[in-house]
Write a protein that holds these residues in place. Structure first.
Motif, short mmCIF file in Angstrom:
data_model
loop_
_atom_site.label_atom_id
_atom_site.label_comp_id
_atom_site.label_asym_id
_atom_site.label_seq_id
_atom_site.Cartn_x
_atom_site.Cartn_y
_atom_site.Cartn_z
N LYS A 25 89.72 5.38 14.02
CA LYS A 25 88.76 6.14 13.84
C LYS A 25 89.15 7.42 14.04
CE LYS A 25 85.89 6.30 17.62
NZ LYS A 25 84.50 6.80 18.59
N THR A 26 90.42 7.98 14.62
CA THR A 26 90.98 8.63 15.26
C THR A 26 92.62 9.24 14.85
OG1 THR A 26 88.74 9.28 16.61
CG2 THR A 26 90.59 10.59 17.14
N ALA A 27 93.42 8.56 15.66
CA ALA A 27 95.05 8.94 15.29
C ALA A 27 95.23 8.93 13.89
CB ALA A 27 94.93 7.35 16.15
N THR A 28 94.76 7.47 13.38
CA THR A 28 95.46 7.43 11.50
C THR A 28 95.61 9.41 10.60
OG1 THR A 28 94.77 5.40 11.25
CG2 THR A 28 95.64 6.52 8.96
N PHE A 29 93.53 9.36 10.75
CA PHE A 29 93.67 10.81 10.08
C PHE A 29 94.63 12.13 10.51
CE2 PHE A 29 90.34 13.91 9.23
CZ PHE A 29 90.69 14.35 7.82
N MET A 30 94.44 11.64 12.44
CA MET A 30 95.22 13.31 13.21
C MET A 30 96.22 13.57 12.26
SD MET A 30 93.70 14.54 16.47
CE MET A 30 92.14 14.32 16.57
N ALA A 31 97.42 11.47 11.66
CA ALA A 31 98.18 11.41 11.85
C ALA A 31 99.41 11.91 10.40
CB ALA A 31 99.12 10.37 11.63
N CYS A 32 98.07 11.77 9.51
CA CYS A 32 97.97 12.40 8.15
C CYS A 32 98.18 13.27 7.87
CB CYS A 32 96.70 11.56 6.87
SG CYS A 32 97.13 9.69 7.03
N CYS A 33 96.73 14.39 8.44
CA CYS A 33 97.19 16.22 8.85
C CYS A 33 98.22 16.33 9.29
CB CYS A 33 96.12 16.50 9.70
SG CYS A 33 94.10 16.14 9.60
N CYS A 34 99.55 15.53 10.09
CA CYS A 34 100.05 15.82 10.61
C CYS A 34 101.69 15.96 9.44
CB CYS A 34 101.05 15.53 11.88
SG CYS A 34 99.92 16.16 12.80
N MET A 35 100.88 15.10 8.78
CA MET A 35 102.16 14.52 7.49
C MET A 35 101.95 15.00 6.30
SD MET A 35 103.97 10.54 6.88
CE MET A 35 101.86 10.37 5.73
N ALA A 36 100.71 15.41 5.95
CA ALA A 36 100.47 15.93 4.84
C ALA A 36 101.19 17.68 5.06
CB ALA A 36 99.05 16.03 4.83
N GLY A 37 100.74 18.48 5.95
CA GLY A 37 101.64 19.95 6.31
C GLY A 37 103.62 19.03 5.54
N ALA A 38 103.58 18.26 6.79
CA ALA A 38 105.02 17.84 6.85
C ALA A 38 105.58 17.95 5.25
CB ALA A 38 105.80 16.57 7.59
N ILE A 39 104.72 17.40 4.54
CA ILE A 39 105.14 16.77 2.85
C ILE A 39 105.76 17.88 1.93
CG2 ILE A 39 103.60 15.75 0.76
CD1 ILE A 39 102.97 13.53 2.74
N VAL A 40 103.92 18.71 2.57
CA VAL A 40 104.15 20.67 1.55
C VAL A 40 105.48 21.15 1.96
CG1 VAL A 40 102.89 22.03 1.31
CG2 VAL A 40 101.21 20.37 2.01
N ALA A 41 106.04 20.73 3.15
CA ALA A 41 107.19 21.65 3.69
C ALA A 41 108.39 20.97 2.91
CB ALA A 41 106.89 21.94 4.45
N GLY A 42 108.12 19.65 2.32
CA GLY A 42 109.64 18.81 1.86
C GLY A 42 110.47 18.15 2.43
N ALA A 43 109.78 17.28 3.50
CA ALA A 43 109.84 17.38 4.99
C ALA A 43 110.99 15.51 4.46
CB ALA A 43 109.15 16.59 5.27
N LYS A 44 112.11 15.30 5.05
CA LYS A 44 112.48 14.08 4.41
C LYS A 44 112.12 13.04 4.74
CE LYS A 44 116.96 15.55 2.61
NZ LYS A 44 116.15 16.94 2.68
N PRO A 45 111.99 12.03 4.73
CA PRO A 45 111.35 10.62 5.35
C PRO A 45 110.91 10.38 6.86
CG PRO A 45 112.46 9.75 2.97
CD PRO A 45 112.77 11.34 3.68
N GLU A 46 112.67 10.82 7.43
CA GLU A 46 112.10 11.23 8.45
C GLU A 46 111.48 11.74 9.06
OE1 GLU A 46 116.47 11.62 10.51
OE2 GLU A 46 114.98 11.71 12.18
N LEU A 47 111.47 12.93 8.99
CA LEU A 47 110.84 13.63 9.64
C LEU A 47 109.11 13.98 9.26
CD1 LEU A 47 112.86 17.45 8.85
CD2 LEU A 47 112.03 15.95 11.22
#
Ligand code: FPP
Ligand code: MG
Length: 315
Positions: free
Chosen positions: A162-184
């Protein structure tokens, strides 16, 4: 700061609706002093990867995740029958339950529109599955209501959904937009995940210990509603038989403030609050550890300070 203002402008824009009630409820929730933690995570997730990305995408996705969050709070308050949030009456109190539920649906659908317009499939996949987790987590929580003996692992699994997965996705979505490699991408996901766990455990502690005036919520709502959270789970085994019977009888049943004082006193004396705080601190530490893989930057420092903030906040 500009980031926040821009995201806020897009949010206000997306909340416009030619259905008056929808617009009123949207504005009511948007203007109730939320922390905008999730849009911040999207933005910092991007900035700690690179400076070379399209900021408009970050603002749009920030508005999207805040709208999803708003939708879940509106629905959650209906489910819990909560009279106030952040010190203000909840939408279902002011506009009616059906209106509140449907407006939550509108916000969720609008958030999906934003994702579709952005078009990144990895982001669409991760956020849509996080929304599934949110809803399923809430159903699991409902199913466990009234269960005084809820195992700790099950409880943590609910927090995860109910909380953690969504926050994880928020961080990762930002990283994806900035072109992060899979590890990052993974590092940012992991950071957000542990941050979310720390955040929710701190939230559940505040339910018992918070000052109503600061949290804007009624104290011990979880306990009164028969929702077993960490302070209770960690208290259970420390109680003598008569104490245990007392707590069990009050759980999910109306109780007087004096009962709450007794139970809170036991949680304090028997170390349940301290152990819950340590659990939150351990997750906050894991979130810091996940940042080791991320290059140093101002944005990374801010993410690190967020990890401290979530376990120290008072509201
Ligand atoms: C707040 O938790 C509630 C959540 C984090 C999740 C709520 C999810 C839903 C209502 C289902 C999904 C709905 C949509 C629109 C996808 P809490 O009750 O611990 O926090 P609180 O003390 O702030 O109420
Ligand atoms: Mg709630």
């Amino acid at each position: 700061v500009n980031e926040v203002i821009e995201c806020e402008r897009i949010l206000a824009d997306k909340l416009q609706s030619n259905v008056l009630t929808v617009e009123q409820i949207g504005n009511h929730v948007a203007q109730s002093g939320g922390k905008r933690l999730r849009p911040l995570l999207v933005s910092l997730g991007a900035r700690c990867i690179s400076n070379d990305y399209d900021p408009k995408r970050i603002h749009n996705i920030g508005a999207c995740v805040e709208m999803i969050h708003m939708a879940t709070l509106i629905h959650d308050d209906v489910i819990d029958g909560a009279p106030t949030r952040r010190g203000r009456p909840t939408p279902h109190q002011v506009w009616g339950t059906t209106e509140a539920i449907l407006t939550g649906d509108v916000l969720l659908a609008k958030a999906m529109e934003i994702l579709a317009a952005d078009g990144d499939l990895d982001i669409i996949r991760s956020i849509s599955s996080a929304v599934v987790d949110l809803a399923e987590g809430e159903v699991r929580e409902l199913e466990t209501r009234g269960n005084f003996d809820l195992p700790e692992t099950e409880h943590l699994n609910i927090l995860q959904r109910k909380t953690a997965t969504f926050m994880a996705c928020c961080c990762m979505a930002g990283a994806i937009v900035a072109g992060a490699k899979p590890e990052l991408r993974h590092a940012l996901w992991s950071y957000g995940n542990s941050l979310g766990m720390a955040f929710q455990i701190a939230d559940d502690l505040l339910d018992f210990l918070g000052d109503d005036a600061k949290t804007g919520k009624v104290r011990a709502t979880d306990f009164r509603d028969g929702c077993a959270t960490l302070p209770l789970i960690l208290l259970r085994n420390e109680l003598a038989e008569d104490e245990s019977t007392f707590v069990r009888n009050k759980f999910g049943n109306g109780m007087h403030d004096s009962d709450l004082e007794t139970i809170s006193k036991w949680m304090e004396e028997k170390g349940a609050f301290a152990k819950s705080r340590s659990a939150a601190a351990a997750y906050a530490q894991s979130s810091l550890d996940a940042l080791d893989a991320v290059p140093d930057s101002q944005a990374k420092k801010l993410l690190a300070s967020l990890a401290e903030f979530v376990v120290q906040r008072e509201a």
